[in-house]
Enzyme design. Structure first.
Site, PDB file in Angstrom:
ATOM      1  N   ASP A 112       0.839  -1.278   0.144  1.00 39.53           N
ATOM      2  CA  ASP A 112       0.088   0.075   0.025  1.00 39.53           C
ATOM      3  C   ASP A 112       0.864   1.234   0.127  1.00 39.53           C
ATOM      4  OD1 ASP A 112      -2.164   1.698   0.187  1.00 39.53           O
ATOM      5  OD2 ASP A 112      -3.073   0.825   1.549  1.00 39.53           O
TER       6      ASP A 112
HETATM    7  C1  NOJ Z   1      -4.008   3.841   0.168  1.00 38.82           C
HETATM    8  C2  NOJ Z   1      -5.001   3.034   0.394  1.00 38.82           C
HETATM    9  O1  NOJ Z   1      -5.142   2.413   1.472  1.00 38.82           O
HETATM   10  C3  NOJ Z   1      -5.271   1.757  -0.825  1.00 38.82           C
HETATM   11  O2  NOJ Z   1      -6.622   1.414  -0.644  1.00 38.82           O
HETATM   12  C4  NOJ Z   1      -5.248   2.649  -2.076  1.00 38.82           C
HETATM   13  O3  NOJ Z   1      -5.603   1.763  -3.178  1.00 38.82           O
HETATM   14  C5  NOJ Z   1      -3.928   3.427  -2.341  1.00 38.82           C
HETATM   15  N1  NOJ Z   1      -3.633   4.282  -1.113  1.00 38.82           N
HETATM   16  C6  NOJ Z   1      -3.622   3.962  -3.665  1.00 38.82           C
HETATM   17  O4  NOJ Z   1      -4.534   5.000  -3.729  1.00 38.82           O
END
Ligand code: NOJ
Length: 737
Positions: free
Chosen positions: A263
């Protein structure tokens, strides 16, 4: 490209080229013409990363992405195409209801159709991978990201995970109009302590495996090409650096062979968690765990080479990751056609086309949950009534949910627009009544922007006064209130889950002059709605319904569509009950409502029962269930038992019902849940019509993690319950031998 050719390509790449395949940076940098200023320098991205990065996130639009791909490939030493990824959570430009709402349809086929449309639109806009589905089991309404989940139940969530992956990917991600899915957030992100986003997770191994892992597994079995790591710890180890979780559970036990992406910034966060001393250690732990792509922490590109030179990691570890990334590019067909489906004409033709809008409207109407409907106040007649439409959501077009990053508010239909366009012949009044946000409250939106009410005290009084006046002269009031769209989603945890005070005041003032109040609730999470129940005749939960929200709401309010949504997540009595979910465990001192003795598992000040349980939702018609009949009372090994009920529509309207099957393992070598959803069927019945519903049960439905952690069945007595919600008492029994 054949695997041999991929091997050859990998062998030709320099170490820098390889490592840069393993990073993901924001597309914005390319949009600005690859300048290492602004966001690029702020994130520590240099010219080489821009030249070699294997994938980008967050940019969409066919014209733009074709240009980025062209420029990038031209200067890439091996002309390897890049992958475009983004968060297409509930639609690209045609927005569908938030995933939690989609869970309430109990209709995987429809959810799959929604995902397929999202794939079609975004593929035409140049996308290759979506960071969806999010299948984190969610039992804590304080957590803002419950809106992205499919709710509290393992089985329902697994069915929808599969549906979404199939909708996005079709039979092959190479096909036109298909994109690769990335199931997230592995694992257990939905259980942050105290409901606070990004907080640590404490789950027993048994609960983790039995309740939390199956939905990810369902997505992986359905072929999800990617998995994203979660921000949280499991067993005190942050996922992104958790070798056992990623190598043993995800890859070996679950059989995942695709790309594992971190993430955003999660590699670096290993340092903040206190498990890595510095960037070197964060990089080492992540690659040891088998994380293939580092999203936006820029640690892989700055550290892996050094770790390799120092002999701390091997080139084979890097090759393993890069090969998986190249294989994904190959599966997407990018080596033959680096633009895949990007096509500006097609994008224009597809986005918000009639067919997509009408699916969004249909899906939204099926997500709504009718919680109360006193005196059959709903549906409203289509003519001859004076109705006041009041509330900050009546004319509001921002009804998409916070993860609709590419949505344009102007494209959506508000309730007011829908009523005006409906052709119904009522006398309608429209009043805002109040602002969405309470005076003095500021909520952070993306970047440095904060949402807040800007009304003066005088303007507030005026709004209230006009609303009450309209209510007074009307026969019924439709009151559209609820949470601000930015009050749910990422980083939007709340400790108070009641509706804002000033909205309740508006409700109470209206109640003084008119009791025929129908509340349409906009929300990204279950809320404490005790006061709403007290001062209204009907409550329709509309969640955040997407582009066609207004039309879908009007369809349901006026009976064109009979509501059929069932809660995918329990509505608690109050925040103090949380976490509250239907498949809890019996205790040694379980409490029966009304018992007046003291020493039971109960609260002194609130009931144990939630306000509205999982699986609950009313219809304009009524369904009658026969008793449950089984074709045998003993199941052994590979046998199945058929459970049959007859469901009859005994009301006046055609309607859909979700027939739910729950199983209780009465005695186990570990304590078993009071019941668990194991199957459901959504049926449609005309007034007076009845249908025999048959559920086939097998031993797999009875398995659980035994005391010794074997996933097996234990012989004994089982109860099965079949009915319209998780509290049904319609029961039969059988033995497993
Ligand atoms: C953080 C989030 O937790 C995740 O779900 C998301 O896909 C990513 N950012 C990318 O935007």
């Amino acid at each position: 490209m054949t695997q041999d050719k991929l091997i050859q390509l990998l062998a030709e790449l320099s170490i820098d080229e390889k490592i840069n395949q393993m990073i993901q940076i924001i597309g914005q940098i390319y949009e600005k013409g690859a300048m290492v200023t602004g966001p690029a320098s702020q994130y520590g991205i240099n010219e080489e990363n821009i030249r070699l990065a294997g994938s980008v996130l967050g940019s969409l639009g066919a014209k733009k992405l074709i240009k980025i791909q062209d420029d990038y490939m031209e200067q890439h030493p091996h002309h390897i195409p890049m992958i475009f990824m983004a968060d297409i959570i509930n639609g690209y430009r045609t927005i569908f209801p938030i995933p939690l709402a989609q869970g309430c349809t109990f209709n995987p086929d429809l959810v799959k159709e929604g995902a397929a449309v999202a794939a079609k639109e975004s593929a035409a806009a140049g996308l290759h991978v979506t960071f969806s589905p999010m299948v984190d089991l969610a039992r804590d309404a304080r957590w803002g990201r419950v809106m992205e989940s499919n709710g509290e139940d393992t089985y329902l969530s697994s069915c929808l995970a599969k549906a979404m992956v199939e909708g996005y990917q079709g039979k092959s991600v190479k096909e036109k109009g298909k994109i690769a899915a990335c199931v997230k957030h592995f694992a257990g992100y939905g259980a942050p302590t105290a409901g606070r986003d990004y907080n640590n997770v404490e789950l027993s191994e048994r609960t983790f495996k039995e309740d939390y892992l199956p939905a990810y597994k369902a997505a992986i079995d359905a072929g999800s090409e990617l998995v994203m790591t979660s921000f949280n710890t499991i067993n005190r180890i942050p996922s992104t650096g958790n070798k056992e979780l990623m190598r043993e559970i995800l890859r070996q036990e679950m059989g995942f062979t695709g790309v594992l992406i971190s993430d955003w910034g999660a590699v670096q966060e290993l340092i903040s968690h206190g498990i890595a001393e510095d960037n070197n250690e964060a990089a080492r732990l992540s690659i040891e765990a088998g994380v293939d792509i580092d999203m936006m922490s820029m640690i892989y590109c700055n550290r892996l080479k050094r770790l390799l030179e120092e002999g701390i990691i091997t080139e084979q570890m890097i090759d393993e990751c890069v090969m998986r990334i190249l294989q994904l590019k190959n599966k997407l067909g990018l080596f033959e056609n680096p633009y895949k489906d990007a096509d500006a004409e097609e994008e224009k033709r597809l986005i918000l086309c009639e067919e997509h809008r009408s699916l969004s409207r249909k899906l939204a109407a099926e997500t709504f949950v009718l919680l109360t409907n006193e005196d059959g106040i709903l549906p409203l007649p289509s003519e001859g009534k004076k109705i006041a439409f009041i509330g900050p959501y009546i004319a509001c077009k921002r009804i998409h949910g916070s993860w609709s990053l590419f949505a344009n508010q102007e494209d959506s239909v508000s309730i007011k627009e829908a009523v005006e366009g409906s052709g119904y012949l009522n006398h309608c009044l429209y009043e805002r009544g109040c602002d969405l946000l309470e005076p003095g409250i500021e909520i952070p939106e993306f970047g440095e922007v904060f949402a807040k009410s800007v009304l003066t005290e005088e303007e507030r009084q005026e709004l209230l006064y006009s609303a009450v006046a309209a209510a007074k002269e009307s026969e019924a009031v439709v009151l559209a209130i609820g949470e601000h769209p930015s009050q749910s989603g990422e980083a939007a945890s709340k400790a108070d889950i009641t509706v804002a005070r000033h909205q309740i005041e508006l409700l109470k003032e209206i109640w003084k002059v008119n009791h025929n109040i129908i509340i349409v609730l906009f929300n990204g999470r279950p809320l404490d709605i005790r006061e709403l129940c007290q001062y209204s005749k009907a409550i329709l939960v509309a969640w955040l319904p997407g582009t066609e929200g207004g039309n879908a709401i009007v369809d349901v309010l006026f009976g064109k569509v009979n509501p059929s949504g069932k809660l995918a997540m329990t509505f608690p009595y109050s925040v103090g009950q949380i976490p509250v979910f239907y498949n809890e465990f019996a205790t040694g001192r379980s409490y029966e409502e009304g018992d007046r003795t003291r020493f039971h598992s109960r609260y002194l000040d609130i009931p144990n029962k939630p306000l509205f349980p999982f699986g609950y939702g009313l219809s304009y018609t009524e369904f009658e269930y026969s008793g449950v009949e089984l074709d045998k009372n003993i199941m052994s090994d590979n046998q199945t038992i058929n459970a049959v009920v007859e469901v009859k529509n005994v009301g006046r309207y055609r309607g859909k019902e979700v027939v739910q099957l729950y199983i209780q393992d009465v005695k186990g070598n570990v304590v078993r849940p009071v019941r668990e959803l194991k199957s459901f069927q959504k049926i449609s019945l005309q007034p007076g019509e009845s249908k025999k519903i048959i559920f086939s049960m097998n031993r797999d439905m009875l398995k659980f993690y035994q005391q010794d952690m074997r996933y097996e069945v234990e012989a004994g007595l089982f109860r099965i319950y079949i009915g319209g919600d998780s509290t049904t008492k319609n029961v039969a029994e059988f033995h497993y031998r």
